[in-house]
Design a protein around this motif. Sequence first.
Motif, PDB file in Angstrom:
ATOM      1  N   SER A   1       0.807  -1.223   0.000  1.00 26.44           N
ATOM      2  CA  SER A   1       0.000   0.000   0.000  1.00 26.44           C
ATOM      3  C   SER A   1       0.837   1.268   0.000  1.00 26.44           C
ATOM      4  O   SER A   1       0.419   2.296  -0.543  1.00 26.44           O
ATOM      5  N   GLU A   2       2.009   1.240   0.617  1.00 28.29           N
ATOM      6  CA  GLU A   2       2.843   2.438   0.633  1.00 28.29           C
ATOM      7  C   GLU A   2       3.341   2.769  -0.772  1.00 28.29           C
ATOM      8  O   GLU A   2       3.366   3.935  -1.179  1.00 28.29           O
ATOM      9  N   GLN A   3       3.727   1.735  -1.540  1.00 32.17           N
ATOM     10  CA  GLN A   3       4.103   1.966  -2.935  1.00 32.17           C
ATOM     11  C   GLN A   3       2.899   2.440  -3.744  1.00 32.17           C
ATOM     12  O   GLN A   3       3.027   3.263  -4.648  1.00 32.17           O
ATOM     13  N   ALA A   4       1.734   1.909  -3.396  1.00 36.48           N
ATOM     14  CA  ALA A   4       0.511   2.340  -4.078  1.00 36.48           C
ATOM     15  C   ALA A   4       0.258   3.820  -3.848  1.00 36.48           C
ATOM     16  O   ALA A   4      -0.144   4.541  -4.768  1.00 36.48           O
TER      17      ALA A   4
ATOM     18  N   GLU B   1      -5.097   4.302   0.937  1.00 37.16           N
ATOM     19  CA  GLU B   1      -5.317   4.746   2.323  1.00 37.16           C
ATOM     20  C   GLU B   1      -6.092   3.681   3.108  1.00 37.16           C
ATOM     21  O   GLU B   1      -5.770   3.377   4.262  1.00 37.16           O
ATOM     22  N   HIS B   2      -7.117   3.128   2.480  1.00 39.35           N
ATOM     23  CA  HIS B   2      -7.945   2.115   3.151  1.00 39.35           C
ATOM     24  C   HIS B   2      -7.089   0.928   3.576  1.00 39.35           C
ATOM     25  O   HIS B   2      -7.199   0.439   4.711  1.00 39.35           O
ATOM     26  N   TYR B   3      -6.211   0.468   2.677  1.00 39.28           N
ATOM     27  CA  TYR B   3      -5.415  -0.710   2.986  1.00 39.28           C
ATOM     28  C   TYR B   3      -4.201  -0.403   3.844  1.00 39.28           C
ATOM     29  O   TYR B   3      -3.477  -1.317   4.240  1.00 39.28           O
ATOM     30  N   LEU B   4      -3.993   0.865   4.149  1.00 39.14           N
ATOM     31  CA  LEU B   4      -3.031   1.247   5.180  1.00 39.14           C
ATOM     32  C   LEU B   4      -3.697   1.382   6.541  1.00 39.14           C
ATOM     33  O   LEU B   4      -3.044   1.685   7.530  1.00 39.14           O
ATOM     34  N   GLY B   5      -5.023   1.177   6.563  1.00 38.85           N
ATOM     35  CA  GLY B   5      -5.773   1.345   7.800  1.00 38.85           C
ATOM     36  C   GLY B   5      -6.090   2.794   8.107  1.00 38.85           C
ATOM     37  O   GLY B   5      -6.505   3.122   9.225  1.00 38.85           O
ATOM     38  N   ARG B   6      -5.940   3.671   7.131  1.00 41.64           N
ATOM     39  CA  ARG B   6      -6.225   5.109   7.300  1.00 41.64           C
ATOM     40  C   ARG B   6      -7.612   5.367   6.699  1.00 41.64           C
ATOM     41  O   ARG B   6      -7.746   5.905   5.605  1.00 41.64           O
ATOM     42  N   PHE B   7      -8.635   4.979   7.446  1.00 42.56           N
ATOM     43  CA  PHE B   7      -9.977   4.923   6.864  1.00 42.56           C
ATOM     44  C   PHE B   7     -10.604   6.298   6.662  1.00 42.56           C
ATOM     45  O   PHE B   7     -11.305   6.506   5.671  1.00 42.56           O
TER      46      PHE B   7
ATOM     47  N   ALA C   1       3.150 -12.854  10.111  1.00 38.49           N
ATOM     48  CA  ALA C   1       2.862 -12.400   8.747  1.00 38.49           C
ATOM     49  C   ALA C   1       2.626 -10.894   8.714  1.00 38.49           C
ATOM     50  O   ALA C   1       2.942 -10.222   7.725  1.00 38.49           O
ATOM     51  N   ALA C   2       2.076 -10.358   9.797  1.00 36.33           N
ATOM     52  CA  ALA C   2       1.761  -8.924   9.856  1.00 36.33           C
ATOM     53  C   ALA C   2       3.015  -8.054   9.802  1.00 36.33           C
ATOM     54  O   ALA C   2       2.921  -6.854   9.513  1.00 36.33           O
ATOM     55  N   GLN C   3       4.187  -8.645  10.071  1.00 36.63           N
ATOM     56  CA  GLN C   3       5.420  -7.868   9.982  1.00 36.63           C
ATOM     57  C   GLN C   3       5.698  -7.420   8.553  1.00 36.63           C
ATOM     58  O   GLN C   3       6.462  -6.495   8.316  1.00 36.63           O
ATOM     59  N   ARG C   4       5.050  -8.111   7.570  1.00 35.16           N
ATOM     60  CA  ARG C   4       5.223  -7.744   6.158  1.00 35.16           C
ATOM     61  C   ARG C   4       4.076  -6.884   5.648  1.00 35.16           C
ATOM     62  O   ARG C   4       4.033  -6.550   4.471  1.00 35.16           O
ATOM     63  N   ALA C   5       3.139  -6.542   6.512  1.00 37.28           N
ATOM     64  CA  ALA C   5       1.959  -5.781   6.081  1.00 37.28           C
ATOM     65  C   ALA C   5       2.074  -4.338   6.561  1.00 37.28           C
ATOM     66  O   ALA C   5       2.745  -4.047   7.549  1.00 37.28           O
ATOM     67  N   ALA C   6       1.386  -3.467   5.848  1.00 41.79           N
ATOM     68  CA  ALA C   6       1.371  -2.056   6.234  1.00 41.79           C
ATOM     69  C   ALA C   6       0.004  -1.638   6.760  1.00 41.79           C
ATOM     70  O   ALA C   6      -0.197  -0.480   7.099  1.00 41.79           O
ATOM     71  N   ASP C   7      -0.931  -2.562   6.838  1.00 43.94           N
ATOM     72  CA  ASP C   7      -2.306  -2.271   7.221  1.00 43.94           C
ATOM     73  C   ASP C   7      -2.418  -2.256   8.742  1.00 43.94           C
ATOM     74  O   ASP C   7      -2.452  -3.299   9.399  1.00 43.94           O
ATOM     75  N   THR C   8      -2.489  -1.057   9.328  1.00 42.97           N
ATOM     76  CA  THR C   8      -2.538  -0.952  10.781  1.00 42.97           C
ATOM     77  C   THR C   8      -3.792  -1.588  11.360  1.00 42.97           C
ATOM     78  O   THR C   8      -3.782  -2.070  12.493  1.00 42.97           O
ATOM     79  N   SER C   9      -4.877  -1.627  10.576  1.00 40.62           N
ATOM     80  CA  SER C   9      -6.112  -2.221  11.081  1.00 40.62           C
ATOM     81  C   SER C   9      -5.937  -3.716  11.336  1.00 40.62           C
ATOM     82  O   SER C   9      -6.374  -4.237  12.370  1.00 40.62           O
ATOM     83  N   ILE C  10      -5.302  -4.408  10.411  1.00 40.15           N
ATOM     84  CA  ILE C  10      -5.068  -5.840  10.609  1.00 40.15           C
ATOM     85  C   ILE C  10      -4.023  -6.064  11.699  1.00 40.15           C
ATOM     86  O   ILE C  10      -4.149  -6.976  12.526  1.00 40.15           O
TER      87      ILE C  10
END
Length: 451
Positions: free
Chosen positions: A171-174, A205-211, A381-390
């Motif tokens: 998501s950050e690259q997005a 933004e949504h997939y970064l958890g910035r709703f 697995a979450a260490q590779r994710a940028a989604d704060t919600s997950i």
Amino acid sequence: MLTLLLSGLRASATHDKPTMTSPQPPVEPILTQVRPLLADIRAAEKDLDFARVANLSRQAINALNVISDGAARDALQDVAFQALVAALERLDQYDNALDAIALWQARTKTPESLIESQIVLGRILSRQAHFDRALNILDEAVSRAEGAGYVRGLGNASRMKANVYWTMGRSEQAMLAGQQALTIFQQLGDPVLLGQAHLTIAAAEHYLGRFYPSIQNNRRATHFFETAGERYPLAVAYNNLGESYQQLYDMANALKYHELARDILGDTGLSIDLMRNLGVDLVGGGRVEEGLAYLDQALARVRDGGEHDIFLQVLHSLATVHHQLGNIPEARTFAEELLQAATRIDAVRHVIRAMLVLGYCARACGQDEQAHEYFHEGFMAAQRAADTSIIWQTHRALADLLAERQPAIAQVHRRIALEMVRGIAALIDDEPLRLTFQQAAPIHDLLGGAD
């Protein structure tokens, strides 16, 4: 019917193509015949009659094929091919759309149309989860656009790369690619392009958890689409708005925007993702039977050839609502299928979601050791994710599970989850919405346990 339309296109390419020995027919009468077809295509697009768009586009393409050259022919052909591919996508006919793109590329005469065909090819490949191929093609489109000085193509390729990135969970690259596209489109001033750029940024933004920032960008997109009178992308923006409200636990506004999207598309024209969202809204609002019917219908349609990321989202929604309803065997079945499908393409966000649901199901069955394995794997697995919600949900799940056995570690996880939730809330400028989020049961319990 759509397969027959494309078969007709292939036959035209093979048998009707002018040869060196055949004189070219008079050009102007053919162009005069095609121009009204393109007007009819545009009218059918506004009516969201995509089967008719595909049929009319084929007619235009076949008529133009007897002309061997000419700038007017090239321009009209590009419009017809773009309309055809978009219609087939919206009808979930991805293989047919790929055939149409191949034919378009075989006939195209200009670097601009080749670039546009590569962009839509990248889009369809990403919807089929061929992400690396999609990015390679889009990188080539970017290079071609830069070399040709084709600004619109450069913006479209950047935006499409952003869409691929957020689908992959990058998501950050997005966000970076989406912002680049917005900057380019601001130079052009086209409201549709500006709306599309804001849609893409909103998704990132949504997939970064910035709703809440996602909501703001989707609202900007709705303004541009309303200005341009573009109904289909307006429905997409409403659908995405509702999904961000879901994540902030504002189910009333979620249903409101999803119903606005349904009003535009009509019951027979609903996208699979909108059906999924309506199902989630209705189950959350207590209309369980109606909501499950939408979700089951969405799953049936997506299994029949829909977008791969939407397939994963439908599985997650079904797993989640069945867990919420206490239907643990059903929830586990959908979560296991989600885990297998997401693991195959390394869709990290969906892998984590599956692990969480499986962990919740294990806890519901008193299988705490198995639950710990699922939650821990999700946490890793979450260490590779940028989604704060997950990410906060993995910490919260571990905090609850370890509260009695390892209270000190549980408290660490709880504090991390709490800080992330506070970060999400801090971005919400709308005070009633922020209160709705903070008072939702999962959030209130977490905030209530703060030191």
